[in-house]
Scaffold this motif. Structure first.
Motif, PDB file in Angstrom:
ATOM      1  N   THR A  50      -2.499   9.273   6.349  1.00 47.51           N
ATOM      2  CA  THR A  50      -3.960   9.293   6.207  1.00 47.51           C
ATOM      3  C   THR A  50      -4.629   8.697   7.434  1.00 47.51           C
ATOM      4  O   THR A  50      -5.615   9.242   7.967  1.00 47.51           O
ATOM      5  CB  THR A  50      -4.386   8.511   4.951  1.00 47.51           C
ATOM      6  OG1 THR A  50      -3.763   9.079   3.799  1.00 47.51           O
ATOM      7  CG2 THR A  50      -5.901   8.543   4.779  1.00 47.51           C
ATOM      8  N   THR A  51      -4.101   7.569   7.899  1.00 49.69           N
ATOM      9  CA  THR A  51      -4.663   6.912   9.081  1.00 49.69           C
ATOM     10  C   THR A  51      -4.587   7.808  10.315  1.00 49.69           C
ATOM     11  O   THR A  51      -5.568   7.960  11.056  1.00 49.69           O
ATOM     12  CB  THR A  51      -3.916   5.589   9.351  1.00 49.69           C
ATOM     13  OG1 THR A  51      -4.016   4.741   8.209  1.00 49.69           O
ATOM     14  CG2 THR A  51      -4.482   4.869  10.565  1.00 49.69           C
ATOM     15  N   SER A  66      -5.191   1.609  -1.418  1.00 49.74           N
ATOM     16  CA  SER A  66      -5.680   0.681  -2.442  1.00 49.74           C
ATOM     17  C   SER A  66      -5.857   1.418  -3.768  1.00 49.74           C
ATOM     18  O   SER A  66      -5.469   0.926  -4.831  1.00 49.74           O
ATOM     19  CB  SER A  66      -7.002   0.049  -2.008  1.00 49.74           C
ATOM     20  OG  SER A  66      -6.832  -0.728  -0.846  1.00 49.74           O
ATOM     21  N   TYR A  67      -6.453   2.617  -3.696  1.00 48.71           N
ATOM     22  CA  TYR A  67      -6.646   3.397  -4.923  1.00 48.71           C
ATOM     23  C   TYR A  67      -5.301   3.763  -5.553  1.00 48.71           C
ATOM     24  O   TYR A  67      -5.087   3.564  -6.752  1.00 48.71           O
ATOM     25  CB  TYR A  67      -7.432   4.674  -4.633  1.00 48.71           C
ATOM     26  CG  TYR A  67      -7.374   5.653  -5.788  1.00 48.71           C
ATOM     27  CD1 TYR A  67      -8.144   5.447  -6.932  1.00 48.71           C
ATOM     28  CD2 TYR A  67      -6.515   6.759  -5.737  1.00 48.71           C
ATOM     29  CE1 TYR A  67      -8.063   6.327  -8.006  1.00 48.71           C
ATOM     30  CE2 TYR A  67      -6.435   7.643  -6.804  1.00 48.71           C
ATOM     31  CZ  TYR A  67      -7.209   7.423  -7.939  1.00 48.71           C
ATOM     32  OH  TYR A  67      -7.112   8.286  -8.995  1.00 48.71           O
ATOM     33  N   ILE A  87      -9.280   2.338   8.112  1.00 46.80           N
ATOM     34  CA  ILE A  87     -10.101   2.055   6.918  1.00 46.80           C
ATOM     35  C   ILE A  87      -9.856   3.117   5.849  1.00 46.80           C
ATOM     36  O   ILE A  87      -9.712   2.805   4.664  1.00 46.80           O
ATOM     37  CB  ILE A  87     -11.592   1.993   7.305  1.00 46.80           C
ATOM     38  CG1 ILE A  87     -11.853   0.777   8.201  1.00 46.80           C
ATOM     39  CG2 ILE A  87     -12.463   1.920   6.049  1.00 46.80           C
ATOM     40  CD1 ILE A  87     -13.256   0.710   8.755  1.00 46.80           C
ATOM     41  N   SER A  88      -9.750   4.371   6.255  1.00 47.43           N
ATOM     42  CA  SER A  88      -9.461   5.451   5.301  1.00 47.43           C
ATOM     43  C   SER A  88      -8.090   5.251   4.664  1.00 47.43           C
ATOM     44  O   SER A  88      -7.922   5.459   3.457  1.00 47.43           O
ATOM     45  CB  SER A  88      -9.516   6.812   6.010  1.00 47.43           C
ATOM     46  OG  SER A  88     -10.785   7.037   6.584  1.00 47.43           O
ATOM     47  N   LEU A 100      -6.510   2.390   4.268  1.00 49.41           N
ATOM     48  CA  LEU A 100      -6.585   1.242   3.354  1.00 49.41           C
ATOM     49  C   LEU A 100      -7.230   1.621   2.023  1.00 49.41           C
ATOM     50  O   LEU A 100      -6.747   1.228   0.949  1.00 49.41           O
ATOM     51  CB  LEU A 100      -7.386   0.110   4.015  1.00 49.41           C
ATOM     52  CG  LEU A 100      -6.667  -0.727   5.072  1.00 49.41           C
ATOM     53  CD1 LEU A 100      -7.647  -1.657   5.775  1.00 49.41           C
ATOM     54  CD2 LEU A 100      -5.537  -1.531   4.437  1.00 49.41           C
ATOM     55  N   ILE A 101      -8.313   2.391   2.087  1.00 44.28           N
ATOM     56  CA  ILE A 101      -8.997   2.806   0.858  1.00 44.28           C
ATOM     57  C   ILE A 101      -8.083   3.700   0.019  1.00 44.28           C
ATOM     58  O   ILE A 101      -7.953   3.529  -1.201  1.00 44.28           O
ATOM     59  CB  ILE A 101     -10.312   3.540   1.196  1.00 44.28           C
ATOM     60  CG1 ILE A 101     -11.298   2.572   1.848  1.00 44.28           C
ATOM     61  CG2 ILE A 101     -10.920   4.155  -0.058  1.00 44.28           C
ATOM     62  CD1 ILE A 101     -12.563   3.242   2.375  1.00 44.28           C
ATOM     63  N   THR A 102      -7.425   4.656   0.683  1.00 47.99           N
ATOM     64  CA  THR A 102      -6.527   5.573  -0.029  1.00 47.99           C
ATOM     65  C   THR A 102      -5.389   4.828  -0.704  1.00 47.99           C
ATOM     66  O   THR A 102      -5.089   5.035  -1.883  1.00 47.99           O
ATOM     67  CB  THR A 102      -5.955   6.624   0.933  1.00 47.99           C
ATOM     68  OG1 THR A 102      -7.024   7.339   1.556  1.00 47.99           O
ATOM     69  CG2 THR A 102      -5.043   7.594   0.210  1.00 47.99           C
ATOM     70  N   TYR A 108     -11.598   3.993  12.056  1.00 50.80           N
ATOM     71  CA  TYR A 108     -11.997   4.815  10.910  1.00 50.80           C
ATOM     72  C   TYR A 108     -10.752   5.299  10.150  1.00 50.80           C
ATOM     73  O   TYR A 108     -10.745   5.341   8.913  1.00 50.80           O
ATOM     74  CB  TYR A 108     -12.810   6.023  11.379  1.00 50.80           C
ATOM     75  CG  TYR A 108     -14.120   5.654  12.023  1.00 50.80           C
ATOM     76  CD1 TYR A 108     -14.836   4.528  11.611  1.00 50.80           C
ATOM     77  CD2 TYR A 108     -14.661   6.429  13.053  1.00 50.80           C
ATOM     78  CE1 TYR A 108     -16.037   4.183  12.217  1.00 50.80           C
ATOM     79  CE2 TYR A 108     -15.858   6.090  13.656  1.00 50.80           C
ATOM     80  CZ  TYR A 108     -16.536   4.964  13.235  1.00 50.80           C
ATOM     81  OH  TYR A 108     -17.724   4.620  13.836  1.00 50.80           O
ATOM     82  N   ILE A 132       0.055  -1.394   0.645  1.00 50.11           N
ATOM     83  CA  ILE A 132      -1.348  -1.167   0.984  1.00 50.11           C
ATOM     84  C   ILE A 132      -1.586  -1.433   2.464  1.00 50.11           C
ATOM     85  O   ILE A 132      -2.291  -0.681   3.145  1.00 50.11           O
ATOM     86  CB  ILE A 132      -2.280  -2.056   0.125  1.00 50.11           C
ATOM     87  CG1 ILE A 132      -2.296  -1.567  -1.319  1.00 50.11           C
ATOM     88  CG2 ILE A 132      -3.695  -2.060   0.692  1.00 50.11           C
ATOM     89  CD1 ILE A 132      -3.106  -2.449  -2.241  1.00 50.11           C
TER      90      ILE A 132
END
Length: 596
Positions: A541-542, A474-475, A467-468, A470-472, A464, A439
């Protein structure tokens, strides 16, 4: 008529032949680490007293964290290997081969990809900057917010990972000796905390050297004696070929397949890149070398050493199967956990030779002690450089610096010991800590890649993107853990047999050794992707979100950006008129300031 066969419990007890000689070898290896720590601690104390009025501000941290940037190539290279490979990796690589075959053996391609990226992207930038924390780069390139984000993710992930590093080899010690897992893990942790606290990076590096020799010697002993016992390499190959364990790399393009050559090279390469190129535990060693050329040589030694060491571990996995090809220790309960397969082989092969079992367990613990000591030393660097210094206006005295660094080692060491005591009972903590690594690694790698390869991306856009990422991640990771728990992602294993067992056992209920029950087709989603792609997805993603945001909203003003923060080949494109700066002998310090 009563059966004359031994029971599995009796066989297990007979394998626990950890005698006096083994304990002497094991304790002796720990004492060597203590002596090294005391030696370097005493040497630094004597040096500080001798130069009490002439030592410049900052030399305490420089000496304790990076050895004054005057470390030698060989010990640093050995320390890099020892820091990277823990007891988890030593036993896990063997277990992976035994259970699933040789697909993962092609990880050497990922290691080579990592080496190229280190040489052409990361090392030239790090060695051109006068930094101690890898995450100080993030502030130089972006801002303090991103630096604290990187440092925070590293601290949390490391702190949750350290107990696992000690707990797994404690299982091995329990398998061969019967000593309670928590007693041995606590004792060994305290020894590690002591020599790390007292001796700093020099003690960590030189104990790593000793520990690496112990581990390599133990692994070679098992390879030679174990191969001889089964009748030679030919027998090993024959038995593993018959079971389908030795196989060519999978060229499948299915991203949900666990180990394909693409998952290993792209996904595994991203993971290794992140673990080596942006991880404080590793970068701190490269920064302890005086020049870029020295760092390159250490990188070459590290790459070759890691490939050889991992191949030895994979070979041991084949050796475990060749030894127990007709009596699977997991099915019979001789090995109570997958990570105890290698210790079972150890006691079967070397148990009758006094001291050799102790040597092997010392080697397994050495790998873990190295990871623990490196982690604690790195955490002290992060706390000092990222969480204290930026918020102290008038600077720190040498005494305050000393107390902060050693206090950090002690506090985090005690926390790690406490977590070891509870990790066995709280399986969710273990699962969380293992999930947190991908993660955090992916988005962090993405930030560093943006910083060094995309000079037009500004700090807000990079944030930004992170954060994107991390969210991706994490899911994906959390959803995958639920899927694993619900048995939605079964991992097919290679066939095993119990037809040749010479002792009595009770197989698990419903277990059929000869029949493979086909699983129902499952509708696959994003979280079914191979775990090897986790770091790559987080980084991609980042980078993608950060790049798009920078393009749409705003861009970094290149005129305000230091060219030294960009990888050399990108620097030539964006800053053609920048004055070249040699990084061959960047760190020029007074010889009297530090000692080895």
């Amino acid at each position: 008529m009563a059966s004359s066969k031994l029971t599995v419990a009796e066989v297990s007890e007979s394998l626990q032949r950890f005698g006096v000689a083994d304990y002497i070898v094991f304790v002796g290896s720990l004492l060597i680490c203590v002596i090294i720590g005391v030696y370097f601690g005493w040497k630094d104390w004597r040096f500080q007293r001798k130069r009490k009025h002439n030592v410049r501000r900052g030399s305490e941290a420089l000496n304790y964290l990076v050895g004054g940037r005057k470390m030698k190539i060989f010990p640093v290279a050995m320390s890099l290997i020892a820091s990277f490979i823990s007891g988890i990796a030593v036993m896990g690589a063997s277990t992976e081969t035994y259970l699933h075959g040789t697909q993962f053996c092609f990880v050497f391609t990922a290691i080579i990809l990592m080496a190229f990226s280190m040489n052409f992207i990361f090392l030239p930038v790090y060695q051109g900057l006068d930094i101690t924390s890898a995450y100080a780069y993030l502030q130089l390139r972006f801002d303090r917010r991103i630096r604290l984000l990187g440092s925070g993710l590293f601290t949390l992930a490391t702190l949750l990972h350290l107990p696992i590093v000690i707990y797994v080899p404690a299982l091995a010690f329990n398998q061969v000796s019967g000593v309670n897992v928590h007693i041995v893990s606590t004792s060994v942790c305290m020894v590690c905390i002591f020599y790390t606290l007292v001796g700093g990076i020099k003690a960590v590096v030189w104990t790593d050297v000793i520990q690496m020799f112990i581990m390599i010697g133990a692994l070679i002993l098992i390879v030679v004696k174990g191969t001889s016992d089964i009748g030679g390499v030919g027998v090993l190959i024959q038995r593993n070929m018959a079971s389908g364990r030795i196989e060519a790399p999978s060229l499948s393009l299915d991203p949900t397949e666990r180990h394909t050559i693409w998952a290993i090279f792209i996904g595994g390469g991203s993971f290794w890149m992140a673990k080596n190129a942006i991880h404080q535990m590793m970068i701190q060693r490269y920064l302890a070398l005086p020049s870029f050329k020295d760092a390159q040589k250490a990188l070459i030694c590290f790459t070759i050493g890691m490939i050889l060491l991992l191949m030895t571990c994979f070979y041991n996995g084949l050796l475990i199967y060749a030894t127990f090809y007709d009596c699977d220790p997991l099915t019979t309960g001789l090995a109570k956990a997958k990570d105890q397969l290698l210790p079972v082989l150890l006691m079967k092969v070397l148990g009758n030779y006094p001291g050799l079992a102790g040597l092997f367990i010392s080697g397994i613990f050495s790998a873990s002690l190295s990871s623990l000591s490196t982690g604690l030393n790195s955490l002290s660097a992060i706390v000092l450089e990222d969480f204290v210094k930026p918020f102290v206006k008038n600077g720190l005295s040498e005494r305050s610096t000393r107390y902060i660094m050693r206090g950090t080692v002690l506090i985090f060491g005690i926390i790690a010991v406490v977590l070891v005591l509870v990790v066995e009972k709280l399986g969710t903590v273990l699962q969380l800590s293992m999930s947190l690594v991908p993660i955090s690694l992916g988005p962090l790698l993405g930030l560093f890649l943006i910083g060094m390869l995309l000079p037009w991306v500004d700090s807000s856009s990079a944030l930004y993107g992170a954060i994107s990422g991390l969210i991706t991640m994490s899911y994906i990771v959390i959803r995958a853990q639920f899927a694993v728990a619900a048995n939605e992602m079964p991992i097919p294993g290679k066939p095993v047999s119990v037809e040749g067992c010479e002792y009595e056992f009770e197989p698990p209920a419903g277990y059929n050794i000869t029949t493979v029950i086909p699983s129902l087709p499952i509708e696959k989603s994003l979280h079914h992707v191979s775990y090897l792609f986790y770091t790559f997805i987080g980084a991609a993603t980042t980078v993608l979100v950060g790049s798009i945001t920078a393009t749409v909203l705003r861009r970094q003003q290149l005129s305000k950006l230091d060219p030294l923060l960009i990888a050399p080949f990108v620097r030539k494109m964006y800053f053609p008129e920048a004055i070249p700066r040699t990084i061959v002998t960047t760190h020029s310090f007074n010889k009297e300031d530090t000692e080895l």
